[in-house]
Scaffold this motif. Sequence first.
Motif, PDB file in Angstrom:
ATOM      1  N   MET A   1      -5.294  -0.715  -7.178  1.00  0.00           N
ATOM      2  CA  MET A   1      -6.267   0.388  -7.182  1.00  0.00           C
ATOM      3  C   MET A   1      -5.881   1.412  -6.116  1.00  0.00           C
ATOM      4  SD  MET A   1      -8.890   1.386  -8.857  1.00  0.00           S
ATOM      5  CE  MET A   1     -10.158   2.635  -8.790  1.00  0.00           C
ATOM      6  N   PHE A   2      -6.092   2.666  -6.403  1.00  0.00           N
ATOM      7  CA  PHE A   2      -5.763   3.740  -5.474  1.00  0.00           C
ATOM      8  C   PHE A   2      -7.038   4.182  -4.750  1.00  0.00           C
ATOM      9  CE2 PHE A   2      -2.599   3.809  -8.803  1.00  0.00           C
ATOM     10  CZ  PHE A   2      -1.412   3.973  -8.093  1.00  0.00           C
ATOM     11  N   LEU A  12      -3.837   9.143   0.710  1.00  0.00           N
ATOM     12  CA  LEU A  12      -3.986   8.287  -0.468  1.00  0.00           C
ATOM     13  C   LEU A  12      -3.309   6.954  -0.179  1.00  0.00           C
ATOM     14  CD1 LEU A  12      -4.971   8.454  -3.505  1.00  0.00           C
ATOM     15  CD2 LEU A  12      -2.603   9.039  -4.060  1.00  0.00           C
ATOM     16  N   THR A  13      -3.953   5.843  -0.565  1.00  0.00           N
ATOM     17  CA  THR A  13      -3.357   4.521  -0.356  1.00  0.00           C
ATOM     18  C   THR A  13      -3.493   3.672  -1.620  1.00  0.00           C
ATOM     19  OG1 THR A  13      -5.409   3.493   0.461  1.00  0.00           O
ATOM     20  CG2 THR A  13      -3.990   4.573   2.092  1.00  0.00           C
ATOM     21  N   ASN A  14      -2.687   2.597  -1.670  1.00  0.00           N
ATOM     22  CA  ASN A  14      -2.912   1.509  -2.621  1.00  0.00           C
ATOM     23  C   ASN A  14      -2.694   0.200  -1.878  1.00  0.00           C
ATOM     24  OD1 ASN A  14      -0.154   1.236  -2.401  1.00  0.00           O
ATOM     25  ND2 ASN A  14       0.301   1.641  -4.549  1.00  0.00           N
ATOM     26  N   ASP A  15      -2.540  -0.890  -2.591  1.00  0.00           N
ATOM     27  CA  ASP A  15      -2.418  -2.195  -1.941  1.00  0.00           C
ATOM     28  C   ASP A  15      -1.198  -2.289  -1.035  1.00  0.00           C
ATOM     29  OD1 ASP A  15      -4.675  -2.942  -3.250  1.00  0.00           O
ATOM     30  OD2 ASP A  15      -3.627  -3.947  -4.900  1.00  0.00           O
ATOM     31  N   LEU A  16      -0.206  -1.445  -1.264  1.00  0.00           N
ATOM     32  CA  LEU A  16       1.032  -1.504  -0.484  1.00  0.00           C
ATOM     33  C   LEU A  16       0.995  -0.612   0.745  1.00  0.00           C
ATOM     34  CD1 LEU A  16       3.610  -1.483  -3.429  1.00  0.00           C
ATOM     35  CD2 LEU A  16       2.658  -3.452  -2.196  1.00  0.00           C
ATOM     36  N   GLY A  17      -0.022   0.246   0.861  1.00  0.00           N
ATOM     37  CA  GLY A  17      -0.119   1.120   2.021  1.00  0.00           C
ATOM     38  C   GLY A  17      -0.233   2.578   1.641  1.00  0.00           C
ATOM     39  N   GLU A  75       5.863   9.527 -11.182  1.00  0.00           N
ATOM     40  CA  GLU A  75       6.488   8.481 -10.370  1.00  0.00           C
ATOM     41  C   GLU A  75       5.525   7.332 -10.099  1.00  0.00           C
ATOM     42  OE1 GLU A  75       7.672  10.511  -6.868  1.00  0.00           O
ATOM     43  OE2 GLU A  75       9.291  11.649  -7.828  1.00  0.00           O
ATOM     44  N   LEU A  76       4.248   7.660  -9.882  1.00  0.00           N
ATOM     45  CA  LEU A  76       3.249   6.625  -9.593  1.00  0.00           C
ATOM     46  C   LEU A  76       2.720   5.958 -10.854  1.00  0.00           C
ATOM     47  CD1 LEU A  76       1.166   8.503  -6.842  1.00  0.00           C
ATOM     48  CD2 LEU A  76       2.775   6.617  -6.479  1.00  0.00           C
ATOM     49  N   GLY A  77       2.924   6.593 -12.002  1.00  0.00           N
ATOM     50  CA  GLY A  77       2.451   6.033 -13.268  1.00  0.00           C
ATOM     51  C   GLY A  77       0.964   6.164 -13.476  1.00  0.00           C
ATOM     52  N   VAL A  78       0.331   7.167 -12.862  1.00  0.00           N
ATOM     53  CA  VAL A  78      -1.106   7.371 -13.005  1.00  0.00           C
ATOM     54  C   VAL A  78      -1.406   8.854 -12.869  1.00  0.00           C
ATOM     55  CG1 VAL A  78      -1.520   7.020 -10.523  1.00  0.00           C
ATOM     56  CG2 VAL A  78      -3.395   6.660 -12.148  1.00  0.00           C
ATOM     57  N   ASP A  79      -2.397   9.327 -13.619  1.00  0.00           N
ATOM     58  CA  ASP A  79      -2.821  10.725 -13.550  1.00  0.00           C
ATOM     59  C   ASP A  79      -4.160  10.814 -12.825  1.00  0.00           C
ATOM     60  OD1 ASP A  79      -0.619  11.655 -14.879  1.00  0.00           O
ATOM     61  OD2 ASP A  79      -1.593  11.696 -16.853  1.00  0.00           O
ATOM     62  N   LEU A  95      -9.266   6.183  -9.261  1.00  0.00           N
ATOM     63  CA  LEU A  95      -9.236   5.953  -7.818  1.00  0.00           C
ATOM     64  C   LEU A  95     -10.641   5.830  -7.270  1.00  0.00           C
ATOM     65  CD1 LEU A  95      -8.331   9.292  -5.939  1.00  0.00           C
ATOM     66  CD2 LEU A  95      -9.444   9.187  -8.150  1.00  0.00           C
ATOM     67  N   THR A  96     -10.736   5.269  -6.062  1.00  0.00           N
ATOM     68  CA  THR A  96     -11.997   5.221  -5.336  1.00  0.00           C
ATOM     69  C   THR A  96     -11.888   6.139  -4.128  1.00  0.00           C
ATOM     70  OG1 THR A  96     -11.283   3.362  -3.963  1.00  0.00           O
ATOM     71  CG2 THR A  96     -12.410   2.839  -6.033  1.00  0.00           C
ATOM     72  N   SER A  97     -13.051   6.457  -3.536  1.00  0.00           N
ATOM     73  CA  SER A  97     -13.057   7.354  -2.391  1.00  0.00           C
ATOM     74  C   SER A  97     -14.144   6.944  -1.417  1.00  0.00           C
ATOM     75  CB  SER A  97     -13.301   8.800  -2.845  1.00  0.00           C
ATOM     76  OG  SER A  97     -13.602   9.633  -1.750  1.00  0.00           O
ATOM     77  N   ASP A  98     -13.867   7.129  -0.119  1.00  0.00           N
ATOM     78  CA  ASP A  98     -14.894   6.818   0.877  1.00  0.00           C
ATOM     79  C   ASP A  98     -16.076   7.775   0.798  1.00  0.00           C
ATOM     80  OD1 ASP A  98     -13.549   9.001   1.847  1.00  0.00           O
ATOM     81  OD2 ASP A  98     -12.809   8.035   3.656  1.00  0.00           O
ATOM     82  N   LEU A  99     -15.940   8.888   0.052  1.00  0.00           N
ATOM     83  CA  LEU A  99     -17.083   9.770  -0.162  1.00  0.00           C
ATOM     84  C   LEU A  99     -18.226   9.055  -0.875  1.00  0.00           C
ATOM     85  CD1 LEU A  99     -15.283  13.046  -1.309  1.00  0.00           C
ATOM     86  CD2 LEU A  99     -16.673  12.790   0.745  1.00  0.00           C
ATOM     87  N   SER A 100     -17.889   8.023  -1.666  1.00  0.00           N
ATOM     88  CA  SER A 100     -18.920   7.316  -2.429  1.00  0.00           C
ATOM     89  C   SER A 100     -19.908   6.602  -1.520  1.00  0.00           C
ATOM     90  CB  SER A 100     -18.272   6.318  -3.394  1.00  0.00           C
ATOM     91  OG  SER A 100     -17.537   5.343  -2.669  1.00  0.00           O
TER      92      SER A 100
END
Length: 644
Positions: A1-2, A12-17, A75-79, A95-100
């Motif tokens: 998840m992004f 922007l982050t995902n599980d890898l950083g 490159e990331l495979g997501v729009d 994606l999720t956001s801390d704004l939520s």
Amino acid sequence: MFNLHTFGRLHLTNDLGDLSFPDKGLLAICYLLDTKQFEASRTDIATLLWSGEDRAGLLANMRQTIARIKSRQRELGVDFLTFTPTTVRVEVETLTSDLSLFDIAENNEPVQTLYRLAEAVKGDFLEGFEPVNTLLDVWVEQKREAISHQFLRVFKRALATISAAEADMTIRKLALQVFRLHPHDEEVQAFLLESGVHDGPQDGSALPFAANARAVRSDTETEPLSLQLASRMFNKQFAQARDSLLARPLPVVPPYGERKLDAPRLALLPPQNDSESIVATLVAASLIEDITIGFCSLKSVRVVAPHTAGQFSRDPNKAAVFERHGISYILDTRISYGQEVSLFAQLIFFANDEIIWAERFSLDSSNLTLHRRELSKRIAVIVASHIERDSLSRAYYEASPDAYHSYLVGQRHLKELTLPNLRRARREFRAALQKNPHFAPALSGLARTYTKEWLLTMRGDEQLLASAAEFSTKAISAGEDLAGGYRELGIVKLAQGDIDESVNALNLAETLSPHYADIIADYADTLVHASRPADALKKIANAIDLNPLAPDTYLWTAAGANYCLYQFETALSYIAMMHDSGLADRLSAACWAMLGDMKKARSFVRNVRATIPDFDVDKWLSMIVLKEQWQKDLYREGLRKAGF
């Protein structure tokens, strides 16, 4: 998840950083998520992200950024963002956001919400953001302010369930953060005094919303916290005692059907504290307070105390607050900068947003502080006389409170011009007329719904204009001293091609409401069609002076008047100020062609062709109502030169 992180550094982050992504793309995602629009025009996003008045240049920047965003998304495979030829959309499910966190903060259990906010919010919103001289600057500042107030609300809800003695260090640190943001809030002050929090070094964690924290006066950095709090609480108690002398307490007004007619209630809104001149701001604030005191001796009006008026000015939904508290008039003020610093004041009748008086007062005089009370008396007398003179108009509204309520609801639906909203407004205006068949404002409102529907449906149904004419005439019969009916009749007559009648009706409307900016702007538009562009320019300049954050229609009218006076560069400057300048692409093309810049003219021709492939100059001119042939010839010349 992004995940999109907006507090602290925007990234922007995902599980890898951490993941790299174009900065402008992240800002666009952040804006679309926050505003809950999720989709906006390319032009709006370009105007938000880049400065400059060259629309073609803005869109060129936008195209380059879109190319980079699409490449990185492949490159990331997501729009995260998707694009059409005219729009930009954020795909919220990607994606999720801390704004939520702040979407749920108002409703969740407050103490646990505070812990979650303390853990997640490690820095200022978009920390390190550098102003770029665009609308983005305004949005960031407004967002920081909104979050600051939301943080305060959550904290104060938590105070109902925890005591200062029981609060742990996390809650106490949060209380100190909230105090730095809102140093004058009584509940926060009391909590800190009871909990014994010291204003000493913390653990190094960043205080959220640093921009707001920096705005706290420098004395908070030098005095011990306990002395600051004690001093502020004493001053607050003194101010409250003073306010109680200025005006009686402000209860919530009963529902419309239960209201008794009384002297109208007036709120004097202080100028916003964003002035370029601290001295001007302080003098203006003192002026407003002096004016308020002057009003308290009058029996013809009830004035809201300065403290409450200040709360009104900061409320994001002012219209609802004014309605709930039965405010009849608002004195809106702001500091403006031109050849001299001045205070601009305008008196607004809340029922229909009508400006019934406006004037500028110089703040440059070195003797202003000495003559402040004389000036405040003058303003108080002027405003009071206008309110008393306006009492006849007010009777139309307050004598029929139920009809007035339905009318207000209808007016709100008219703010967004879509067919469903027009029909909702029409239902409310008809409901008002069921309660009072002679309620002139509702009759004017009905007329407006029909003319606006005629415009939205591409001007095909003459019966809509006939209905608009009928109700505008009825409005004039029911309230011949009100401007609304004459205004609507003027608009209808222009649509029907009767330019002279339109001019006469709008002239009467302006005579009855000489400071009503929208009426003056409508009059200016009619004068352009009447082949009187110089007169139109004077009118629209007056309308913009009364309504400086002018809607696009004002600017479009000003551009058209300048084109007819061969002032093509000035016309383009007005178009550049429009929020959606694409509405005036035909006029832009003609202006650039008349200036000899065929490259720019052709670019606007392409814009028009993209939305109206079969646009025909002669057919368009045959539908436009213009009194004199020279004006049509001038439009034809510019459009033909541009390549239409």
